[in-house]
Design a protein around this motif. Structure first.
Motif, PDB file in Angstrom:
ATOM      1  N   VAL A  60      -7.606  -7.278  -3.918  1.00  0.00           N
ATOM      2  CA  VAL A  60      -8.448  -6.841  -2.793  1.00  0.00           C
ATOM      3  C   VAL A  60      -7.939  -5.497  -2.263  1.00  0.00           C
ATOM      4  CG1 VAL A  60      -9.240  -7.421  -0.465  1.00  0.00           C
ATOM      5  CG2 VAL A  60      -9.082  -9.213  -2.205  1.00  0.00           C
ATOM      6  N   ALA A  61      -6.625  -5.336  -2.176  1.00  0.00           N
ATOM      7  CA  ALA A  61      -6.048  -4.077  -1.690  1.00  0.00           C
ATOM      8  C   ALA A  61      -6.455  -2.908  -2.595  1.00  0.00           C
ATOM      9  CB  ALA A  61      -4.524  -4.188  -1.610  1.00  0.00           C
ATOM     10  N   ILE A  62      -6.387  -3.117  -3.899  1.00  0.00           N
ATOM     11  CA  ILE A  62      -6.774  -2.058  -4.849  1.00  0.00           C
ATOM     12  C   ILE A  62      -8.261  -1.728  -4.680  1.00  0.00           C
ATOM     13  CG2 ILE A  62      -7.122  -1.553  -7.309  1.00  0.00           C
ATOM     14  CD1 ILE A  62      -4.600  -3.276  -7.863  1.00  0.00           C
ATOM     15  N   ALA A  63      -9.086  -2.776  -4.634  1.00  0.00           N
ATOM     16  CA  ALA A  63     -10.534  -2.558  -4.520  1.00  0.00           C
ATOM     17  C   ALA A  63     -10.872  -1.849  -3.217  1.00  0.00           C
ATOM     18  CB  ALA A  63     -11.261  -3.900  -4.613  1.00  0.00           C
ATOM     19  N   TYR A  64     -10.293  -2.312  -2.110  1.00  0.00           N
ATOM     20  CA  TYR A  64     -10.578  -1.688  -0.809  1.00  0.00           C
ATOM     21  C   TYR A  64     -10.171  -0.208  -0.836  1.00  0.00           C
ATOM     22  CZ  TYR A  64     -11.788  -5.997   1.786  1.00  0.00           C
ATOM     23  OH  TYR A  64     -12.406  -7.135   2.264  1.00  0.00           O
ATOM     24  N   ALA A  65      -8.970   0.065  -1.359  1.00  0.00           N
ATOM     25  CA  ALA A  65      -8.490   1.450  -1.384  1.00  0.00           C
ATOM     26  C   ALA A  65      -9.424   2.321  -2.221  1.00  0.00           C
ATOM     27  CB  ALA A  65      -7.074   1.496  -1.936  1.00  0.00           C
ATOM     28  N   ARG A  66      -9.876   1.809  -3.354  1.00  0.00           N
ATOM     29  CA  ARG A  66     -10.767   2.608  -4.217  1.00  0.00           C
ATOM     30  C   ARG A  66     -12.161   2.749  -3.620  1.00  0.00           C
ATOM     31  NH1 ARG A  66      -8.727   0.926 -10.360  1.00  0.00           N
ATOM     32  NH2 ARG A  66      -6.519   1.405  -9.920  1.00  0.00           N
ATOM     33  N   GLU A  67     -12.493   1.878  -2.645  1.00  0.00           N
ATOM     34  CA  GLU A  67     -13.770   2.001  -1.931  1.00  0.00           C
ATOM     35  C   GLU A  67     -13.632   2.877  -0.690  1.00  0.00           C
ATOM     36  OE1 GLU A  67     -16.588   1.087  -3.003  1.00  0.00           O
ATOM     37  OE2 GLU A  67     -16.253  -0.559  -4.420  1.00  0.00           O
ATOM     38  N   GLY A  68     -12.426   3.429  -0.471  1.00  0.00           N
ATOM     39  CA  GLY A  68     -12.243   4.375   0.629  1.00  0.00           C
ATOM     40  C   GLY A  68     -11.563   3.833   1.865  1.00  0.00           C
ATOM     41  N   ALA A  69     -11.057   2.598   1.810  1.00  0.00           N
ATOM     42  CA  ALA A  69     -10.391   1.999   2.980  1.00  0.00           C
ATOM     43  C   ALA A  69      -8.895   2.306   2.981  1.00  0.00           C
ATOM     44  CB  ALA A  69     -10.602   0.484   2.978  1.00  0.00           C
ATOM     45  N   ASP A  70      -8.299   2.336   4.158  1.00  0.00           N
ATOM     46  CA  ASP A  70      -6.846   2.315   4.296  1.00  0.00           C
ATOM     47  C   ASP A  70      -6.429   0.864   4.485  1.00  0.00           C
ATOM     48  OD1 ASP A  70      -6.484   5.075   4.072  1.00  0.00           O
ATOM     49  OD2 ASP A  70      -6.945   5.370   6.198  1.00  0.00           O
ATOM     50  N   VAL A  71      -5.228   0.530   3.974  1.00  0.00           N
ATOM     51  CA  VAL A  71      -4.880  -0.886   3.852  1.00  0.00           C
ATOM     52  C   VAL A  71      -3.463  -1.176   4.356  1.00  0.00           C
ATOM     53  CG1 VAL A  71      -4.638  -2.798   2.234  1.00  0.00           C
ATOM     54  CG2 VAL A  71      -6.352  -1.048   1.800  1.00  0.00           C
ATOM     55  N   ALA A  72      -3.341  -2.167   5.230  1.00  0.00           N
ATOM     56  CA  ALA A  72      -2.024  -2.702   5.599  1.00  0.00           C
ATOM     57  C   ALA A  72      -1.829  -4.020   4.867  1.00  0.00           C
ATOM     58  CB  ALA A  72      -1.931  -2.912   7.107  1.00  0.00           C
ATOM     59  N   ILE A  73      -0.593  -4.234   4.401  1.00  0.00           N
ATOM     60  CA  ILE A  73      -0.299  -5.387   3.539  1.00  0.00           C
ATOM     61  C   ILE A  73       0.768  -6.258   4.185  1.00  0.00           C
ATOM     62  CG2 ILE A  73       0.713  -6.013   1.299  1.00  0.00           C
ATOM     63  CD1 ILE A  73      -0.282  -3.087   0.461  1.00  0.00           C
ATOM     64  N   GLY A  74       0.405  -7.521   4.463  1.00  0.00           N
ATOM     65  CA  GLY A  74       1.383  -8.492   4.941  1.00  0.00           C
ATOM     66  C   GLY A  74       2.013  -9.213   3.754  1.00  0.00           C
ATOM     67  N   TYR A  75       3.290  -9.624   3.899  1.00  0.00           N
ATOM     68  CA  TYR A  75       3.993 -10.307   2.805  1.00  0.00           C
ATOM     69  C   TYR A  75       5.322 -10.822   3.332  1.00  0.00           C
ATOM     70  CZ  TYR A  75       6.537  -5.878   2.675  1.00  0.00           C
ATOM     71  OH  TYR A  75       7.279  -4.780   3.039  1.00  0.00           O
ATOM     72  N   LEU A  76       5.996 -11.635   2.516  1.00  0.00           N
ATOM     73  CA  LEU A  76       7.319 -12.147   2.874  1.00  0.00           C
ATOM     74  C   LEU A  76       8.402 -11.185   2.370  1.00  0.00           C
ATOM     75  CD1 LEU A  76       6.658 -15.878   1.926  1.00  0.00           C
ATOM     76  CD2 LEU A  76       7.207 -15.048   4.238  1.00  0.00           C
ATOM     77  N   ASP A  77       9.559 -11.174   3.044  1.00  0.00           N
ATOM     78  CA  ASP A  77      10.638 -10.258   2.661  1.00  0.00           C
ATOM     79  C   ASP A  77      10.987 -10.350   1.172  1.00  0.00           C
ATOM     80  OD1 ASP A  77      10.887  -9.222   5.180  1.00  0.00           O
ATOM     81  OD2 ASP A  77      12.470 -10.630   5.790  1.00  0.00           O
ATOM     82  N   GLU A  78      10.974 -11.589   0.628  1.00  0.00           N
ATOM     83  CA  GLU A  78      11.348 -11.784  -0.788  1.00  0.00           C
ATOM     84  C   GLU A  78      10.390 -11.082  -1.741  1.00  0.00           C
ATOM     85  OE1 GLU A  78      10.995 -14.166   1.782  1.00  0.00           O
ATOM     86  OE2 GLU A  78      10.947 -16.017   0.621  1.00  0.00           O
ATOM     87  N   GLU A  79       9.243 -10.656  -1.219  1.00  0.00           N
ATOM     88  CA  GLU A  79       8.203 -10.075  -2.072  1.00  0.00           C
ATOM     89  C   GLU A  79       8.160  -8.549  -1.977  1.00  0.00           C
ATOM     90  OE1 GLU A  79       4.807 -13.450  -2.022  1.00  0.00           O
ATOM     91  OE2 GLU A  79       5.193 -12.533  -0.072  1.00  0.00           O
ATOM     92  N   GLN A  80       9.254  -7.942  -1.510  1.00  0.00           N
ATOM     93  CA  GLN A  80       9.259  -6.497  -1.305  1.00  0.00           C
ATOM     94  C   GLN A  80       8.810  -5.730  -2.553  1.00  0.00           C
ATOM     95  OE1 GLN A  80       9.862  -5.091   1.695  1.00  0.00           O
ATOM     96  NE2 GLN A  80       9.548  -3.011   0.915  1.00  0.00           N
TER      97      GLN A  80
END
Ligand code: NAD
Ligand code: MG
Length: 290
Positions: A60-80
């Motif tokens: 979804v992040a890739i698709a949104y960015a390629r459609e012109g959106a800016d994206v914030a990504i939530g995740y757990l520390d282990e997933e840096q």
């Protein structure tokens, strides 16, 4: 033969500790890195995607960015490492990526994640409540521990409520919320008793929130994926089960994260889905969502 055209279903047996990392999966999932083509459908949109580091969230992040959106990504520390790779892909599309780590099973962290996302993006138009957790178990309800129940309900339900509450003051007319349901809301597996119930509750909340927020011009929808090849699977399913993962769908195979992302683009687009609210859109390989 690509994973998308492979109709045999299934993946090699493998296991990881939760939350699971993309780089340890065999084969690697397809997030649309080489295939998603944007058409300026989300120009200027500012989106926060929880669990945006990997799997469906990364696609979804890739698709949104390629459609012109800016994206914030939530995740757990282990997933840096996964989060940094998603950020790299977002930035490669010419968009801004904002990393907002934190364990969303804490209310205060949800508030901090929203605050940092809004700071980094300069506002918020789309909240994608995608973070989720499950743990398959062999036995009956008697085997569900308080710890299991806390982790599943807090990740899938409490965090959804807290993230929504914290986001609402930033969401204006034309904004939207997209929750992530599951085929498990309709065809629950006994091995996922607690998880499946949270997904049914998410459907219910989606309809109810759509009713509440409609007068503020905020649309609320959900996507219900079927079996999708993401780190969640090797981290939470018995490894042998992966060999037939997705084979029980009418299309006879699991889906790739890239194949789910289009639904999130559609639902976020006011041009295409401006009159769509309170809907659960199934992307299930043919399993019924009613
Ligand atoms: P994934 O492991 O790639 O993504 C889930 C993400 O949830 C993780 O990356 C992690 O960042 C986040 N997360 C988990 N616990 C968290 C916590 N306490 N705090 C903050 N973040 C946390 O797997 P995925 O399959 O892409 O999962 C995304 C969503 O899709 C989930 O809601 C899942 O229930 C749903 N879903 C997946 C499938 C499937 O077959 N993969 C099917 C139906 C629904
Ligand atoms: Mg992840």
């Amino acid at each position: 033969m690509t994973a998308e055209s492979d109709s045999s279903g299934g993946f090699p047996a493998q296991h990881q500790q939760p939350p699971g990392l993309t780089g340890r999966m065999r084969p690697l999932p397809d997030h649309g890195e080489d295939s998603y083509v944007g058409h300026d459908r989300l120009t200027g949109v500012r989106a926060l995607i929880t669990g945006g580091d990997s799997g469906i969230g990364r696609a979804v992040a890739i698709a949104y960015a390629r459609e012109g959106a800016d994206v914030a990504i939530g995740y757990l520390d282990e997933e840096q490492e996964d989060a940094e790779e998603t950020a790299r892909l977002v930035e490669a599309a010419g968009a801004t990526a904002v990393l907002v780590p934190g364990d969303l099973t804490e209310e205060g962290t949800c508030r901090a994640v929203v605050r940092d996302a809004v700071r980094g993006l300069g506002g918020l138009d789309v909240l994608v409540n995608n973070a989720g957790f499950q743990m398959a178990r062999r036995g009956s309800i008697e085997d569900v521990t308080p710890e299991d129940l806390d982790r599943v309900l807090k990740t899938n339900l409490y965090a959804l409520v807290w993230m929504t509450q914290a986001s609402l003051e930033h969401l204006g007319y034309g904004a939207s919320i997209i929750n992530v349901s599951s085929i498990q809301a309709y065809q629950p597996s006994t091995s996922l008793l607690d998880y499946a119930s949270t997904k049914a509750a998410i459907n219910n909340m989606t309809v109810n929130l759509a009713a509440e927020l409609g007068e503020r011009g905020i649309r609320v929808n959900a996507v219900a994926p079927g079996p999708i090849w993401t780190p969640l699977q090797p981290a939470t399913q018995p490894s042998q089960k992966l060999e037939s993962f997705g084979a029980d769908t009418p299309l006879g195979r699991a889906g790739q994260p890239a194949e789910v992302a289009h639904a999130f683009v559609y639902l976020a687009s006011n041009h295409e889905a401006g009159y769509v609210s309170g809907t659960v859109l199934g992307v299930t390989g043919g399993k019924p969502v009613f």
